[in-house]
Design a protein around this motif. Structure first.
Motif, PDB file in Angstrom:
ATOM      1  N   UNK A 170       4.254   4.187   9.923  1.00  0.00           N
ATOM      2  CA  UNK A 170       3.480   4.840   8.584  1.00  0.00           C
ATOM      3  C   UNK A 170       3.574   4.871   7.198  1.00  0.00           C
ATOM      4  N   UNK A 171       4.418   5.249   7.266  1.00  0.00           N
ATOM      5  CA  UNK A 171       5.170   4.618   5.785  1.00  0.00           C
ATOM      6  C   UNK A 171       5.111   3.233   5.269  1.00  0.00           C
ATOM      7  N   UNK A 172       4.819   2.396   6.133  1.00  0.00           N
ATOM      8  CA  UNK A 172       4.655   0.766   5.797  1.00  0.00           C
ATOM      9  C   UNK A 172       2.901   0.964   5.287  1.00  0.00           C
ATOM     10  N   UNK A 173       2.684   1.073   6.778  1.00  0.00           N
ATOM     11  CA  UNK A 173       1.846   1.039   6.123  1.00  0.00           C
ATOM     12  C   UNK A 173       0.589   2.342   4.755  1.00  0.00           C
ATOM     13  N   UNK A 174       1.519   2.677   4.256  1.00  0.00           N
ATOM     14  CA  UNK A 174       0.579   3.475   4.026  1.00  0.00           C
ATOM     15  C   UNK A 174       0.209   4.762   3.803  1.00  0.00           C
ATOM     16  N   UNK A 175       0.236   5.537   5.321  1.00  0.00           N
ATOM     17  CA  UNK A 175      -0.659   6.208   5.994  1.00  0.00           C
ATOM     18  C   UNK A 175       0.209   7.918   6.270  1.00  0.00           C
ATOM     19  N   UNK A 176      -0.449   8.459   6.649  1.00  0.00           N
ATOM     20  CA  UNK A 176      -0.212   9.956   6.693  1.00  0.00           C
ATOM     21  C   UNK A 176      -0.492  10.407   8.291  1.00  0.00           C
ATOM     22  N   UNK A 177       0.982  10.924   9.120  1.00  0.00           N
ATOM     23  CA  UNK A 177       0.425  10.945  10.304  1.00  0.00           C
ATOM     24  C   UNK A 177      -0.033  12.295  10.472  1.00  0.00           C
TER      25      UNK A 177
END
Length: 285
Positions: A170-177
């Motif tokens: 999630x961090x590498x993809x710039x996402x927030x789960x």
């Protein structure tokens, strides 16, 4: 992708990326700490001696501090102050020290900053409780072996590994789960990740069997005793940690694995009466 991506989109993106990495064998997994492996190997060796083990542990300050903390904990009730590693090893025993060192090292690898939080802490607490309860169940069933503790500690290792992998991705993809996204991903991927980690770490066959089959002991083609022990220990650990020993006592009494291990109701109740002692050990970690 931006951080404004909807949670459902974030879940799908992380799921696809994790599945792809698994399919192509490119997923980075925590490495088995070499130092901990050497401690466990030495502790189980016929040539093991307390001074040699103390020297090995002392070369890793964090590991030494953890062993001392466990030895000094109220759960072990030392008869005199523990002031040295050799004293700690003499008090705990070589096998216990090996288990303690391995537990401390695995904790450091799986609970690093990226995945810390109540979810990771709870998974770790249940894992340690399961390891200790596995000793209790196995001793009562006269099924104890040198891998009993590791079977309990690592039986659900895929869950913290999945949590860590999803946090990293999630961090590498710039996402927030969202919390429910983590729950869904851990549920979906923990089994294959646990099996893969067992292969990468070259864990004993009994530990790998527990990872695969503990939810359904009847399906285990071998190492059935270890799988049944962990099956019971997991449910005891989860219920005692989450709801208390009284709930564990009532819920698990009808479990068929108890009969196969020849643990009757009275003996099981007596074992549950040790819950506070077990949780004292868990808190020491």
């Amino acid at each position: 992708m931006s951080r404004s991506t909807a949670p459902s989109d974030a879940l799908g993106a992380v799921r696809r990326e994790l599945a792809s990495l698994l399919d192509y064998g490119r997923l980075e997994l925590p490495m088995l700490p070499e130092h901990a492996a050497r401690v466990v190997e030495l502790a189980g060796s016929e040539r093991a001696d307390a001074p040699g083990l103390a020297r090995l542990i002392a070369s890793d300050q964090a590991l030494a501090a953890r062993v001392m903390k466990v030895a000094r904990s109220a759960a072990y009730q030392p008869s005199s102050p523990i002031n040295s590693l050799q004293h700690a090893i003499a008090w705990l025993g070589l096998g216990e020290v090996g288990d303690t060192a391995f537990t401390a090292a695995v904790r450091g690898r799986l609970l690093r900053a990226a995945a810390r939080g109540p979810r990771a802490a709870r998974l770790w607490q249940v894992a340690v409780a399961c390891a200790i309860w596995s000793r209790e169940v196995a001793a009562m069933a006269r099924r104890y072996s040198e891998v009993t503790y590791l079977c309990g500690l690592l039986h659900d290792i895929g869950k913290p590994v999945a949590l860590l992998a999803c946090s990293d991705l999630a961090g590498k993809l710039g996402l927030r789960l969202a919390d429910e996204d983590y729950d869904a991903l851990v549920h979906e991927f923990h089994a294959p990740l646990g099996v893969l980690l067992a292969q990468r770490w070259r864990l004993p066959e009994a530990v790998a069997a527990c990872i695969r089959f503990w939810p359904d002991p009847a399906s285990a083609p071998d190492h059935g005793d270890e799988v049944r022990v962990v099956h019971i220990a997991h449910h005891v650990a989860e219920l005692v940690v989450g709801q208390g020993p009284e709930v564990a006592r009532e819920v698990i009494l009808g479990n068929g694995a108890l009969d196969l291990l020849h643990i009757g109701p009275d003996r099981f109740r007596a074992m549950i009466d040790r819950s506070e002692w077990v949780m004292g050990q868990v808190r020491a970690y």
